[in-house]
Design a protein around this motif. Structure first.
Motif, PDB file in Angstrom:
ATOM      1  N   ASN A  61       5.863   2.555  -1.585  1.00 45.59           N
ATOM      2  CA  ASN A  61       6.690   3.442  -0.597  1.00 45.59           C
ATOM      3  C   ASN A  61       8.179   3.253  -0.634  1.00 45.59           C
ATOM      4  OD1 ASN A  61       4.663   5.753   0.116  1.00 45.59           O
ATOM      5  ND2 ASN A  61       4.078   4.586   1.619  1.00 45.59           N
ATOM      6  N   ALA A 105       5.555   4.425  -8.485  1.00 47.74           N
ATOM      7  CA  ALA A 105       4.156   4.735  -9.058  1.00 47.74           C
ATOM      8  C   ALA A 105       3.562   3.424 -10.035  1.00 47.74           C
ATOM      9  CB  ALA A 105       3.653   5.891  -9.359  1.00 47.74           C
ATOM     10  N   THR A 157       9.326  11.824  -1.811  1.00 50.29           N
ATOM     11  CA  THR A 157       8.125  11.685  -2.503  1.00 50.29           C
ATOM     12  C   THR A 157       6.725  11.974  -1.677  1.00 50.29           C
ATOM     13  OG1 THR A 157       8.057   9.302  -1.564  1.00 50.29           O
ATOM     14  CG2 THR A 157       8.850   9.494  -3.933  1.00 50.29           C
ATOM     15  N   SER A 158       6.747  12.217  -0.528  1.00 50.74           N
ATOM     16  CA  SER A 158       5.734  12.655   0.400  1.00 50.74           C
ATOM     17  C   SER A 158       5.279  14.112  -0.041  1.00 50.74           C
ATOM     18  CB  SER A 158       6.057  12.635   1.897  1.00 50.74           C
ATOM     19  OG  SER A 158       7.036  13.434   2.159  1.00 50.74           O
ATOM     20  N   ASN A 218       9.778   3.759  -3.992  1.00 52.87           N
ATOM     21  CA  ASN A 218       9.685   4.776  -4.748  1.00 52.87           C
ATOM     22  C   ASN A 218       9.019   4.822  -6.092  1.00 52.87           C
ATOM     23  OD1 ASN A 218      10.260   6.516  -2.591  1.00 52.87           O
ATOM     24  ND2 ASN A 218      12.122   7.596  -3.651  1.00 52.87           N
ATOM     25  N   ASP A 248      -1.799  11.058  -4.986  1.00 55.03           N
ATOM     26  CA  ASP A 248      -1.093  11.889  -4.105  1.00 55.03           C
ATOM     27  C   ASP A 248      -0.293  11.214  -3.099  1.00 55.03           C
ATOM     28  OD1 ASP A 248      -0.722  13.174  -1.446  1.00 55.03           O
ATOM     29  OD2 ASP A 248      -1.994  14.880  -2.261  1.00 55.03           O
ATOM     30  N   TRP A 249       1.027  11.291  -3.182  1.00 54.72           N
ATOM     31  CA  TRP A 249       1.850  10.218  -2.533  1.00 54.72           C
ATOM     32  C   TRP A 249       1.803  10.227  -0.953  1.00 54.72           C
ATOM     33  CZ3 TRP A 249       4.718   7.069  -5.665  1.00 54.72           C
ATOM     34  CH2 TRP A 249       5.464   6.333  -4.904  1.00 54.72           C
ATOM     35  N   SER A 250       1.610  11.494  -0.364  1.00 58.09           N
ATOM     36  CA  SER A 250       1.255  11.550   1.039  1.00 58.09           C
ATOM     37  C   SER A 250       0.074  10.919   1.566  1.00 58.09           C
ATOM     38  CB  SER A 250       1.255  12.906   1.537  1.00 58.09           C
ATOM     39  OG  SER A 250       1.182  13.283   3.030  1.00 58.09           O
ATOM     40  N   ARG A 283       0.944   3.006  -5.374  1.00 56.88           N
ATOM     41  CA  ARG A 283       2.346   3.413  -4.811  1.00 56.88           C
ATOM     42  C   ARG A 283       2.991   2.473  -4.056  1.00 56.88           C
ATOM     43  NH1 ARG A 283      -0.852   5.630  -0.879  1.00 56.88           N
ATOM     44  NH2 ARG A 283       0.130   6.511   0.888  1.00 56.88           N
TER      45      ARG A 283
END
Length: 131
Positions: A75, A80, A30-31, A78, A53-55, A73
């Motif tokens: 983490n 959203a 996901t990052s 995983n 934006d996952w990161s 999100r």
């Protein structure tokens, strides 16, 4: 292969709230992705709603939902999440989760609203807002 599964849609009265979830699984780190939500009402084109934006955690919203919807999100899961408040009948649509590689957006805000930049899509979940 990447799978996206949405949940949380339903029927709600105007002014109410719903919470949509999108679980990403499969060959996904996901990052390296941005995860977003689009919607499509009958007879209309698919419309951008919001992306995270996952990161970096940066978020982007369509003007029509700013101040009412919040994307976040989780983490560990995983997942959203799209929290939708103050819903209006105009929000009625099928809502789709989408994942796109971060490099395809380059941090350019307008790019996040372009569905062609997303590589994977979920099956959708229906949101109906009654007046």
């Amino acid at each position: 292969q990447v799978q996206l599964v949405e949940s949380g849609g339903g029927l709600v009265q105007a002014g109410g709230s719903l919470r949509l979830s999108c679980v990403a699984s499969g060959r996904i780190s996901t990052s390296n992705y941005a995860l977003g939500w689009f919607r499509q009402a009958p007879g209309k084109e698919r419309e951008f709603v919001a992306t995270v934006d996952w990161s970096s955690g940066s978020t982007y919203y369509a003007d029509s939902v700013k101040g009412r919807f919040t994307i976040s999100r989780d983490n560990a899961k995983n997942t959203a999440v799209l929290q939708m408040n103050s819903l209006e009948p105009e929000d009625t649509a099928a809502y789709y989760c989408a994942a796109g590689f971060r490099y395809r957006f380059g941090g350019v805000r307008n790019y996040y609203g372009d569905p062609s930049r997303y590589s994977y899509w979920g099956q959708g979940t229906q949101v109906t807002v009654s007046s």
